[in-house]
Design an enzyme around this catalytic site. Structure first.
Site, mmCIF file in Angstrom:
data_model
loop_
_atom_site.group_PDB
_atom_site.id
_atom_site.type_symbol
_atom_site.label_atom_id
_atom_site.label_comp_id
_atom_site.label_asym_id
_atom_site.label_seq_id
_atom_site.Cartn_x
_atom_site.Cartn_y
_atom_site.Cartn_z
ATOM 1 N N ARG A 84 59.058 52.464 69.738
ATOM 2 C CA ARG A 84 59.859 53.427 70.568
ATOM 3 C C ARG A 84 59.883 54.693 69.801
ATOM 4 O O ARG A 84 59.863 55.831 70.366
ATOM 5 C CB ARG A 84 61.148 52.952 71.056
ATOM 6 C CG ARG A 84 61.908 53.582 71.963
ATOM 7 C CD ARG A 84 63.134 52.807 72.529
ATOM 8 N NE ARG A 84 64.165 52.745 71.468
ATOM 9 C CZ ARG A 84 65.023 52.028 71.803
ATOM 10 N NH1 ARG A 84 65.296 51.398 72.772
ATOM 11 N NH2 ARG A 84 66.130 51.692 70.659
ATOM 12 N N LYS A 186 64.391 58.536 72.578
ATOM 13 C CA LYS A 186 65.886 58.665 71.898
ATOM 14 C C LYS A 186 65.648 59.934 71.059
ATOM 15 O O LYS A 186 65.630 59.946 69.994
ATOM 16 C CB LYS A 186 65.750 57.371 70.984
ATOM 17 C CG LYS A 186 67.281 56.954 70.633
ATOM 18 C CD LYS A 186 67.273 55.496 70.194
ATOM 19 C CE LYS A 186 68.656 55.101 69.670
ATOM 20 N NZ LYS A 186 69.747 55.177 70.699
ATOM 21 N N GLU A 222 72.756 54.503 83.121
ATOM 22 C CA GLU A 222 73.378 53.976 82.006
ATOM 23 C C GLU A 222 74.553 54.653 81.606
ATOM 24 O O GLU A 222 74.933 55.488 81.895
ATOM 25 C CB GLU A 222 72.349 53.954 80.796
ATOM 26 C CG GLU A 222 71.772 55.303 80.414
ATOM 27 C CD GLU A 222 70.485 55.130 79.416
ATOM 28 O OE1 GLU A 222 70.511 54.349 78.779
ATOM 29 O OE2 GLU A 222 69.642 56.180 79.681
HETATM 30 C C1 LIG Z 1 71.146 56.051 75.707
HETATM 31 C C2 LIG Z 1 70.941 54.572 75.446
HETATM 32 N N1 LIG Z 1 70.594 53.548 76.208
HETATM 33 C C3 LIG Z 1 70.559 52.314 75.953
HETATM 34 C C4 LIG Z 1 70.593 51.694 74.536
HETATM 35 C C5 LIG Z 1 70.194 50.633 74.183
HETATM 36 O O1 LIG Z 1 69.062 50.528 73.325
HETATM 37 P P1 LIG Z 1 68.661 49.375 72.597
HETATM 38 O O2 LIG Z 1 68.935 48.005 73.121
HETATM 39 O O3 LIG Z 1 67.268 49.354 72.366
HETATM 40 O O4 LIG Z 1 69.821 49.548 71.234
HETATM 41 C C6 LIG Z 1 71.032 52.806 73.419
HETATM 42 C C7 LIG Z 1 71.131 52.459 72.175
HETATM 43 O O5 LIG Z 1 71.622 51.655 71.515
HETATM 44 C C8 LIG Z 1 70.989 54.311 73.933
HETATM 45 O O6 LIG Z 1 71.453 55.329 73.181
#
Ligand SMILES: Cc1ncc(COP(=O)(O)O)c(C=O)c1O
Length: 341
Positions: A84, A186, A222
């Site tokens: 990622r 990210k 989200e």
């Molecule tokens: C915007 C956002 N959505 C979802 C997640 C969850 O992603 P992950 O399960 O890879 O930590 C994150 C980070 O934790 C995030 O910053």
């Protein structure tokens, strides 16, 4: 393996003694990455005209190292974070930090900071790793930098939300990320936009903001830093489809566990906020920080909707399974755990 320090009242914040810890840093100049080195956690010197300070060309990751019941130091699906990160580099036109470079640096940071990995019985304490890549060239016009800094620092952390266990959400009318934008990377810019809604919902008495889609303001996307799941009346577990949301590694793990270990029907689809408020039996957020955090109410259009009819049963089961795998209490049939040695 070095024995851990004792920590008291760890929260999800930068450790006050971070300056005693080690970090990794590597520079990209003249068209190539250097090999990088481990150094003590220290301030970074930047030009006032650096791209990251003016135009926000920056990306990051979040991952955790645990001390398990078998006495090992492990990470959960770190190669997915590496992939990622490479994708985020691509979206923000940065030179790729390839998976091999990323993973080599991650292992070094974990091992150098082994004494800062807290012990944990329930998975709420861990060593959080923060890989970052920023454009550091001095410039005035808007364009991609030609020089970059990739670094990883770490901090022992406790629970992500101040309120442990169950939180409340408020739907915000601020949009986080548009389709064909940067939502699936990210990128630092995605988080800047969440600060005002977070402040507003906290002042209104809720723990977190819930974002809806940019076109209809109707479909759940989200939370600010966690993905969203709802268990519906017919027993289907639904989660917003990928596109403008972050493809969470915890989200992907939960889909797999729910389908293959709990025998649930799981749908990745458009999730209407009205449907959630009327019919959800259970709602929870998930992420590396949040792990699995239950939601008891959602404020939408001026009304509090209770979404905890199932008394958090599924979230508890999934939490125990996920943390069981992460702490090596349970078998790891998907080979998600990487022992760091
Ligand atoms: C915007 C956002 N959505 C979802 C997640 C969850 O992603 P992950 O399960 O890879 O930590 C994150 C980070 O934790 C995030 O910053």
């Amino acid at each position: 393996m070095s024995s851990p320090r004792k920590f008291e009242n760890l929260k999800f914040s930068l450790y006050e003694k971070a300056s005693e810890m080690m970090m990794f840093e590597s520079y990209y100049r003249g068209g190539a990455w250097d090999g990088g080195k481990i150094v003590r956690f220290h301030p970074i010197e930047l030009s006032p005209a650096a791209n990251i300070l003016n135009y926000g060309q920056g990306i990051f990751e979040g991952m955790k190292a645990y001390r398990t019941v078998k006495g090992k130091i492990v990470m959960f699906r770190p190669y997915d974070n590496a992939r990622r990160f490479a994708w985020s580099c691509h979206k923000m036109v940065m030179p790729e930090v390839n998976v091999e470079k990323f993973m080599k640096a991650v292992r070094r940071v974990v091992l150098e900071n082994a004494e800062f990995i807290p012990e944990t019985a329930d998975g709420s304490h861990s060593l959080y790793l923060r890989p970052v890549c920023i454009g550091i060239e001095s410039l005035l016009g808007v364009r991609a930098s030609s020089e970059y800094l990739f670094y990883i620092f770490a901090s022992p952390v406790g629970p992500y939300f101040d309120k442990v266990g169950v939180i409340s959400l408020m739907v915000t009318d601020v949009h986080r990320a548009a389709a064909n934008g940067t939502g699936d990377a990210k990128a630092a810019c995605n988080y800047a936009v969440t600060m005002k809604p977070k402040k507003d919902v906290n002042e209104a008495g809720y723990d977190g903001a819930l974002f809806l889609d940019t076109v209809h303001s109707r479909y759940v996307e989200e939370a600010g830093a966690a993905n969203f799941f709802a268990l519906m009346e017919d027993g289907t577990l639904v989660t917003p489809q990928l596109g403008s949301i972050l493809p969470g590694i915890t989200r992907d793990s939960i889909i797999r566990l729910a389908r293959e270990m709990f025998g649930l029907r799981v749908e990745e689809r458009l999730v209407d906020i009205a449907e959630v408020c009327q019919n959800a039996q259970e709602v929870f957020l998930c992420g590396t920080g949040a792990i699995i955090t239950s939601v008891d109410k959602i404020a939408w259009q001026g009304t509090d909707h209770m979404v905890n009819k199932n008394r958090f049963k599924l979230a508890h089961q999934l939490y125990n399974k996920l943390i069981g795998i992460q702490l090596q209490r349970e078998d790891d049939p998907y080979e998600w755990i990487l022992e760091i040695q």
